[in-house]
Design an enzyme around this catalytic site. Structure first.
Site, PDB file in Angstrom:
ATOM      1  N   LYS A   1     -15.224  48.503 -13.655  1.00  0.00           N
ATOM      2  CA  LYS A   1     -15.726  49.649 -14.417  1.00  0.00           C
ATOM      3  C   LYS A   1     -15.667  50.950 -13.598  1.00  0.00           C
ATOM      4  O   LYS A   1     -15.418  50.920 -12.398  1.00  0.00           O
ATOM      5  CB  LYS A   1     -17.149  49.361 -14.898  1.00  0.00           C
ATOM      6  CG  LYS A   1     -17.260  48.125 -15.807  1.00  0.00           C
ATOM      7  CD  LYS A   1     -16.342  48.173 -17.008  1.00  0.00           C
ATOM      8  CE  LYS A   1     -16.689  47.291 -18.180  1.00  0.00           C
ATOM      9  NZ  LYS A   1     -16.711  45.856 -18.016  1.00  0.00           N
TER      10      LYS A   1
HETATM   11  C1  LIG Z   1     -17.439  44.797 -19.131  1.00  0.00           C
HETATM   12  C2  LIG Z   1     -18.001  44.821 -20.504  1.00  0.00           C
HETATM   13  C3  LIG Z   1     -19.210  44.198 -20.845  1.00  0.00           C
HETATM   14  C4  LIG Z   1     -19.924  43.283 -19.910  1.00  0.00           C
HETATM   15  O1  LIG Z   1     -20.260  43.876 -18.720  1.00  0.00           O
HETATM   16  P1  LIG Z   1     -20.817  42.958 -17.528  1.00  0.00           P
HETATM   17  O2  LIG Z   1     -21.482  43.941 -16.618  1.00  0.00           O
HETATM   18  O3  LIG Z   1     -19.632  42.298 -16.911  1.00  0.00           O
HETATM   19  O4  LIG Z   1     -21.763  41.998 -18.115  1.00  0.00           O
HETATM   20  C5  LIG Z   1     -19.718  44.360 -22.110  1.00  0.00           C
HETATM   21  N1  LIG Z   1     -19.075  45.090 -23.029  1.00  0.00           N
HETATM   22  C6  LIG Z   1     -17.901  45.688 -22.767  1.00  0.00           C
HETATM   23  C7  LIG Z   1     -17.254  46.506 -23.829  1.00  0.00           C
HETATM   24  C8  LIG Z   1     -17.315  45.551 -21.503  1.00  0.00           C
HETATM   25  O5  LIG Z   1     -16.130  46.109 -21.246  1.00  0.00           O
END
Ligand SMILES: *Cc1c(COP(=O)(O)O)cnc(C)c1O
Length: 385
Positions: free
Chosen positions: A184
């Protein structure tokens, strides 16, 4: 051709983060403690949030939020089909039903018209996703939520620094869940947070910390007490000080990261916009995207090769890409449990078949971006239909 393989989104972790982690390891408290308190305060400031609780993932945040909102068996939660599976999985975790709806053809964010058509007396929550960092149409969703007495929970996994009509995602009173997963825009390796009004965040903190009714984890300082009571069977979703140490450094770098992402996007736009075979991502006039992803779609019929071959050919040229996402209603679990067909969400299904995400991260040099542009152009020109 490019010599080294280019990953589509490695994290930007530097000496600052490494030093903070080392220092934290040398303190007497390595899990949820002072660094997490500081990270929450820094996030609150950056996101202009009413209140923040740091958790160990965005998935945990979404799960906690649904519990805090009282969602359970018999309830429906409206979720876009074009998202990561976690957005829908958490609805299953609380025993409710995710209603998977279609997205807008330009931004691939949830379609307010599709939401309107999906609302029933059982609907409890709207769970939109700021897909790729582009904000959803919050005014339209607010109006529907108000008219039908629904809560809004934003999946803001892609949306740190995204603005809707000038206002930061995360600054609203409703709950929003951010991700700090390794890929992210800001990372703590694994991690996430929930933003929202103080009372919802207080409740969420208890649910995410075993259901303990006071900050039992404050045992790290003298004001802490050994005494706590469990008021509900909560979850073990706390963020550690090791993660918060990384997050504090990342938060100092986020504006620089975002500036670089926008430069990369501008360079892609300039280098690819004349290609009729490609549909490039857009930003609506009221939107400021965080540019988490750069998703291009192959125009139907424009090329002799399909999306999968396009990805393979880019890999052969040492360019890494990915696909975001196989729509949720097409995953076997959801397809079989609810009897979905791909065409139930035609925009998501069609876009999935021709989309790919080009490399986008703060560590890309101009030369890297030019390598991608060159490889894509070669591939397009050598495969025109
Ligand atoms: C990455 C992601 C998540 C989950 O995030 P985590 O921190 O890995 O639990 C949820 N929704 C979307 C759209 C994502 O891209």
């Amino acid at each position: 051709m490019r010599k080294e393989f280019l990953s589509y989104n490695p994290p930007s972790i530097g000496d600052g983060e490494r030093l903070e982690v080392q220092e934290t390891l040398q303190t007497p408290w390595v899990t949820t403690g002072p660094k997490t308190v500081a990270f929450e305060a820094a996030l609150k400031g950056y996101l202009e949030a009413p209140a923040v609780v740091a958790l160990n993932s965005c998935t945990a945040g979404l799960h906690v939020a649904l519990v805090a909102l009282g969602v359970g068996p018999g309830d429906e939660v409206i979720v876009p089909a074009m998202t990561f599976c976690a957005t829908a999985n958490v609805v299953e975790h609380v025993g409710a039903r995710p209603i998977l709806v279609d997205v807008c053809p330009d931004t691939l964010t949830i379609s307010p018209e599709a939401v309107r058509a999906a609302i029933t007396p059982r609907t409890k929550v709207l769970l939109p996703v700021h897909y790729a960092g582009h904000p959803v149409q919050l005014d339209e969703l607010d109006e529907l939520a108000e008219r039908h007495g629904l809560a809004i929970l934003e999946d803001a996994a892609h949306a740190i620094s995204t603005r809707y009509k000038g206002r930061l995602i995360g600054s609203r009173p409703n709950l929003a869940a951010f991700s700090f997963y390794a890929t992210k825009n800001l990372t703590t390796v694994e991690g996430g947070c929930l933003t929202g009004e103080q009372s919802l965040i207080d409740k969420s903190r208890i649910i995410g910390h075993h259901g303990m009714n006071r900050d039992a984890w404050k045992r790290f300082d003298r004001s802490g007490s050994w005494y706590y009571e469990v008021v509900l069977p909560g979850f073990k979703y706390n963020m550690t000080d090791m993660q918060s140490a990384i997050g504090l450094v990342q938060l100092k770098r986020i504006e620089a990261f975002q500036k670089r992402r926008r430069e990369v996007v501008a360079r892609y736009e300039a280098g690819l916009k004349d290609l009729a075979a490609l549909e490039l991502p857009v930003e609506r006039p009221w939107a400021e995207s965080s540019w988490h992803l750069y998703v291009v779609r192959l125009q139907p019929g424009a090329l002799r090769i399909g999306r999968n071959d396009f990805i393979e050919e880019l890999k052969n040229r040492n360019i890494g890409t990915s696909v975001h996402y196989l729509p949720v209603h097409m995953h076997p679990f959801y397809r079989d449990k609810y009897g979905y067909r791909p065409e139930d969400n035609p925009v998501a299904a069609d876009s999935y078949g021709r989309m790919l995400s080009l490399p986008l991260h703060a560590g890309l040099s101009d030369e890297d971006v030019d390598d991608v542009i060159q490889a894509v152009r070669e591939l397009v020109f050598s495969n025109l239909a």
